[in-house]
Design a protein around this motif. Structure first.
Motif, mmCIF file in Angstrom:
data_model
loop_
_atom_site.group_PDB
_atom_site.id
_atom_site.type_symbol
_atom_site.label_atom_id
_atom_site.label_comp_id
_atom_site.label_asym_id
_atom_site.label_seq_id
_atom_site.Cartn_x
_atom_site.Cartn_y
_atom_site.Cartn_z
ATOM 1 N N PRO A 8 0.809 -1.234 0.000
ATOM 2 C CA PRO A 8 0.000 0.000 0.000
ATOM 3 C C PRO A 8 0.833 1.271 0.000
ATOM 4 O O PRO A 8 0.280 2.353 -0.184
ATOM 5 C CB PRO A 8 -0.831 -0.129 1.289
ATOM 6 C CG PRO A 8 -0.075 -1.085 2.153
ATOM 7 C CD PRO A 8 0.586 -2.051 1.208
ATOM 8 N N PRO B 147 -3.089 4.789 8.575
ATOM 9 C CA PRO B 147 -3.924 3.605 8.314
ATOM 10 C C PRO B 147 -3.339 2.681 7.257
ATOM 11 O O PRO B 147 -3.427 1.453 7.378
ATOM 12 C CB PRO B 147 -5.255 4.216 7.851
ATOM 13 C CG PRO B 147 -5.277 5.577 8.442
ATOM 14 C CD PRO B 147 -3.852 6.046 8.429
ATOM 15 N N LEU B 148 -2.711 3.265 6.220
ATOM 16 C CA LEU B 148 -2.070 2.432 5.200
ATOM 17 C C LEU B 148 -0.917 1.647 5.796
ATOM 18 O O LEU B 148 -0.714 0.466 5.474
ATOM 19 C CB LEU B 148 -1.568 3.300 4.048
ATOM 20 C CG LEU B 148 -2.608 3.893 3.100
ATOM 21 C CD1 LEU B 148 -1.923 4.789 2.069
ATOM 22 C CD2 LEU B 148 -3.384 2.789 2.398
ATOM 23 N N CYS C 275 -0.589 0.639 8.950
ATOM 24 C CA CYS C 275 -1.138 -0.430 9.786
ATOM 25 C C CYS C 275 -1.692 -1.569 8.933
ATOM 26 O O CYS C 275 -1.483 -2.753 9.249
ATOM 27 C CB CYS C 275 -2.233 0.126 10.695
ATOM 28 S SG CYS C 275 -1.635 1.345 11.891
ATOM 29 N N PHE C 276 -2.378 -1.213 7.858
ATOM 30 C CA PHE C 276 -2.913 -2.246 6.968
ATOM 31 C C PHE C 276 -1.792 -3.050 6.327
ATOM 32 O O PHE C 276 -1.829 -4.285 6.292
ATOM 33 C CB PHE C 276 -3.775 -1.601 5.877
ATOM 34 C CG PHE C 276 -4.279 -2.583 4.856
ATOM 35 C CD1 PHE C 276 -5.369 -3.382 5.129
ATOM 36 C CD2 PHE C 276 -3.651 -2.708 3.617
ATOM 37 C CE1 PHE C 276 -5.828 -4.297 4.188
ATOM 38 C CE2 PHE C 276 -4.087 -3.618 2.683
ATOM 39 C CZ PHE C 276 -5.200 -4.419 2.963
ATOM 40 N N SER D 84 -0.020 -5.369 8.915
ATOM 41 C CA SER D 84 -0.885 -6.483 9.310
ATOM 42 C C SER D 84 -1.008 -7.509 8.188
ATOM 43 O O SER D 84 -0.857 -8.723 8.411
ATOM 44 C CB SER D 84 -2.272 -5.964 9.692
ATOM 45 O OG SER D 84 -2.200 -5.031 10.743
ATOM 46 N N LEU D 85 -1.269 -7.022 6.971
ATOM 47 C CA LEU D 85 -1.474 -7.938 5.855
ATOM 48 C C LEU D 85 -0.208 -8.724 5.541
ATOM 49 O O LEU D 85 -0.266 -9.938 5.293
ATOM 50 C CB LEU D 85 -1.920 -7.155 4.610
ATOM 51 C CG LEU D 85 -2.207 -8.024 3.373
ATOM 52 C CD1 LEU D 85 -3.436 -8.892 3.604
ATOM 53 C CD2 LEU D 85 -2.393 -7.166 2.135
#
Length: 413
Positions: free
Chosen positions: A305, A392-393, A395-396, A399-400
């Motif tokens: 991302p 947010p990007l 964290c995403f 996590s992913l």
């Protein structure tokens, strides 16, 4: 280039290294990929051992490895620089080189130089976010902790690219270009980023010497070319002795390519590979999990991302450059970095595969150190709002990629 106190980069390095360790530890726990884990895909070590025995081929077939077959002899089919790194370890440990520990050491180099690069461009304290985004929020996480032949070469290329960029920013042309030549010996296509390094060195020389001329710089700095020329000559000599061509690293002699109708590279592969770069996980209904791909890639923006952040920073810099006439956003980097990276991606799409088994988009990782430079140059100084919007990007992505790495190594996907 901005300058900071020596203490600030050191603090950033220590914190980022600790965060990397805390992220990699659970990944190793769930996958069993410990640094002491035996590496069955140790092609570079086998090649280094063969060189120490006085031979260029491996002497026999290893059926589980990708080997080039020429006149009944078996050769490692990848560019040779990682075997240069393995040589002293092979001399001490034979085929049991500590590949996992070497891979983690290379990862630490990436941490160090990603931090140094950030501190060279920005004085703010948001480096932790962007370094972790680069290293944990992208597919780099998948390749950074094992010595598998495919992954350690990319890991080395990643670290060496960051090193080349950092030393170019400091005007250290000999070190920068030698690091670049080492990276080319891991992943040859990064050779196309040479103009970026030359521009950074050109800019530094122009600022340092009032009477700057390009010809004068070449005459004054000719010795910068010694390292790259020696390394390049060694690659070409090995290629010629093994495969009869100075440009052939061996992949064209892999059985999967000699049997393929269109060979290793062809425009015939581009449509299918472009679809693979854009494909989303499969939705199997509300009661089933998404089905992710573990071969030849997936939607590049989903696994990485940071591309959204890069695009936003580039657009903001473009607006500031032409609306407010901010000269620091040089046209060269605004044009060259995205253009070279897009060309890189298109060439990859002409390859028969997009990296085989992995999570994310392994081949595209080669572009990230260079685009990271772009992000740092395009991101406004102390722009906390931009950084907060990208949290947010981050964290995403983290996590992913942690979950995807665990799932792929456990063959859950």
């Amino acid at each position: 280039m901005q300058h900071t106190s020596a203490r600030e980069p050191l603090r950033l390095i220590l914190i980022c290294a600790l965060c990397m360790a805390l992220a990699l530890l659970p990944v190793m726990m769930f996958t069993g990929q410990w640094p002491t884990h035996h590496n069955p895909y140790n092609s570079y070590t086998l090649q280094a051992c063969a060189w120490l025995e006085g031979r260029l081929d491996l002497g026999r077939d290893y059926t589980w490895l990708e080997l080039a077959i020429v006149d009944g002899r078996y050769y490692v089919s990848f560019p040779p620089f990682p075997s240069y790194v393995m040589l002293p370890f092979a001399a001490m440990f034979g085929e049991n080189t500590p590949d996992g520990l070497i891979a983690l050491s290379v990862t630490l180099l990436s941490v160090v130089y990603a931090c140094l690069l950030y501190s060279s461009v920005h004085r703010d304290r948001n480096g932790l976010m962007w370094v972790l985004f680069l290293l944990l929020g992208t597919g780099y996480l998948f390749i950074c902790f094992t010595g598998y032949v495919w992954f350690i070469a990319q890991n080395l290329c990643f670290a060496l690219s960051l090193m080349a960029i950092f030393h170019a920013l400091r005007g250290q042309g000999g070190v920068s270009l030698t690091c670049w030549a080492c990276a080319v010996g891991c992943r040859p296509m990064v050779a196309m980023y040479l103009p970026v390094l030359l521009y950074l060195l050109y800019r530094h020389e122009r600022e340092k010497y009032p009477g700057f001329t390009p010809v004068g710089t070449v005459l004054r700095r000719w010795y910068w070319a010694i390292g790259p020329l020696l390394l390049g000559s060694s690659y070409m000599a090995l290629n010629y002795l093994r495969f009869g061509s100075v440009l052939e690293f061996g992949h064209n002699y892999l059985p999967e390519f000699t049997r393929a109708e269109h060979g290793q590279f062809s425009v015939a592969y581009m449509a299918e590979n472009l679809r693979a770069l854009l494909r989303l996980p499969q939705w199997n209904g509300s009661e089933e999990p998404l089905t992710f791909y573990s071969a030849n890639g997936m939607a590049f923006w989903l696994a990485n991302p940071m591309y959204f952040s890069l695009a936003a920073a580039w657009a903001c810099a473009l607006v500031r450059r032409f609306r407010h006439q901010e000269k620091q956003h040089c046209v060269f980097l605004l044009v060259t970095l995205p253009l070279l990276s897009m060309i890189y991606g298109l060439i990859l799409c002409a390859h028969r595969t997009l990296g085989g088994w992995h999570f994310g988009n392994r081949y595209l990782l080669d572009t990230l150190p260079w685009l990271y430079l772009g992000l740092l140059c395009w991101k406004a100084e102390q722009d906390d709002r931009f950084d907060r919007l990208n949290l947010p990007l981050l964290c995403f992505g983290v996590s992913l990629n942690i979950l995807g790495t665990v799932a792929a190594f456990n063959h859950w996907i």
